[in-house]
Design an enzyme around this catalytic site. Structure first.
Site, PDB file in Angstrom:
ATOM      1  CD  GLU A  73       0.345  -1.477  -9.278  1.00  0.00           C
ATOM      2  OE1 GLU A  73       1.490  -1.831  -9.547  1.00  0.00           O
ATOM      3  OE2 GLU A  73      -0.215  -1.842  -8.225  1.00  0.00           O
ATOM      4  CG  ASP A  98       4.144   1.373  -7.440  1.00  0.00           C
ATOM      5  OD1 ASP A  98       3.750   1.626  -6.290  1.00  0.00           O
ATOM      6  OD2 ASP A  98       3.829   0.337  -8.064  1.00  0.00           O
ATOM      7  CG  ASP A 143       2.145  -0.486  -3.076  1.00  0.00           C
ATOM      8  OD1 ASP A 143       2.026   0.177  -4.121  1.00  0.00           O
ATOM      9  OD2 ASP A 143       2.019  -1.729  -3.035  1.00  0.00           O
TER      10      ASP A 143
END
Ligand code: PHE
Ligand code: ZN
Ligand code: ZN
Ligand code: ZN
Length: 285
Positions: free
Chosen positions: A125, A154, A93
């Site tokens: 993000e 993602d 991630d």
């Protein structure tokens, strides 16, 4: 083809400033000025560790690269976020999507494109979609219109993965793209693979796009959700566990990548780019 690229300075204010977060790439207001200058001149800026609980501003950058070839009035765009949480290195991630995009961008240099292709590596993000929101907000109406779709990548390689596709049926998000969703599911089916749908819940960088009229979608392999019995049957792995047991933790390191999922999804990303770089005939104007 080759690329033009730009760094897009983004600054955001943290709700509750945490020294740990700021240490990642933080600068105080005064220190930010010369760095902003450097960014304007496209000079290299190294991350600066700055720990001060009083500091409210963070400074970071989106990296945006666009093919020099292809119709610049009709662009397809894809993105992955280059930041991680402060708690860990963020390899799945979203180091996974970041590297997938780099590989696809590299491979794409061997081909011609009809439509322009724009890659984004988003900043901030994890602090609230700062980079992608800033980017979409900064587009003029004319520039907005040129982006025919946005694809979000993602978390491509969760260890206990499911192949997840954003479903375009949420009335709150009328710009989730059905065409793109169908491209993903057709491809998984052709490969003899299963998939599940996930909703557009506003948790990744597609959000600013679909809320501003740009058709969007994407794939993922799962974060802190729990794998079901049915998913264990079709994807393997372990029911009852998180898709990514190291989600937002220190152990999201280089060992936290399922290579099967990573390769499968990187191929699908390549397929999505190859398809829409050639033709957007099924897409709404
Ligand atoms: N975007 C979330 C994060 O970066 C993870 C996530 C991805 C959640 C996809 C839901 C769907 O932490
Ligand atoms: Zn955080
Ligand atoms: Zn995250
Ligand atoms: Zn993420």
């Amino acid at each position: 083809i080759v690329y033009n690229y730009e760094k897009d300075a983004v600054s955001g204010t943290l709700g509750t400033p945490s020294p740990d977060h700021i240490a990642t790439f933080g600068l105080s207001g005064e220190e930010a000025a010369p760095v902003l200058k450097k960014l304007e001149k496209k000079e290299r800026v190294d991350a600066i560790a700055y720990i001060d609980a009083e500091v409210q501003q963070i400074l970071t950058v989106n990296i945006v690269a666009q093919t020099t070839e292809g119709d610049p009035e009709n662009c397809i765009m894809l993105g992955a976020h280059s930041d991680s949480v402060a708690e860990g290195p963020g390899i799945n991630d979203d180091g996974s999507g970041t590297i997938s995009l780099l590989e696809v961008a590299t491979q794409l240099t061997k081909f011609n494109v009809s439509n322009c292709v724009r890659f984004a590596w988003w900043a901030g993000e994890e602090e609230g979609l700062l980079g992608s929101d800033y980017y979409v907000q900064s587009l003029s109406e004319e520039e907005n219109q040129k982006i025919r779709l946005f694809m979000d990548y993602d978390m491509m390689a969760s260890p206990n993965f499911a192949y997840q596709v954003y479903n375009a049926t949420n009335a709150l998000n009328p710009n989730g793209s059905e065409e793109l969703r169908d491209l993903y599911i057709d491809w998984y089916e052709q490969q003899g693979l299963n998939y599940t749908f996930i909703p557009f819940d506003g948790r990744s960088d597609y959000d600013g796009f679909i809320r501003n009229g740009i058709p969007g979608g994407g794939i993922a392999t799962g974060a802190e959700g729990i794998k079901t019995k049915r998913e264990e049957k079709v994807f393997g792995g372990k029911a009852g566990d998180w898709y990514d047991p190291c989600y937002h933790q220190l152990c999201d390191d280089v060992g936290n990548v399922n290579m099967t999922a990573f390769v499968v999804n990187t191929k699908l990303i390549a397929h999505s780019v190859a398809t829409y770089a050639v033709s957007l005939k099924d897409f709404p104007k």
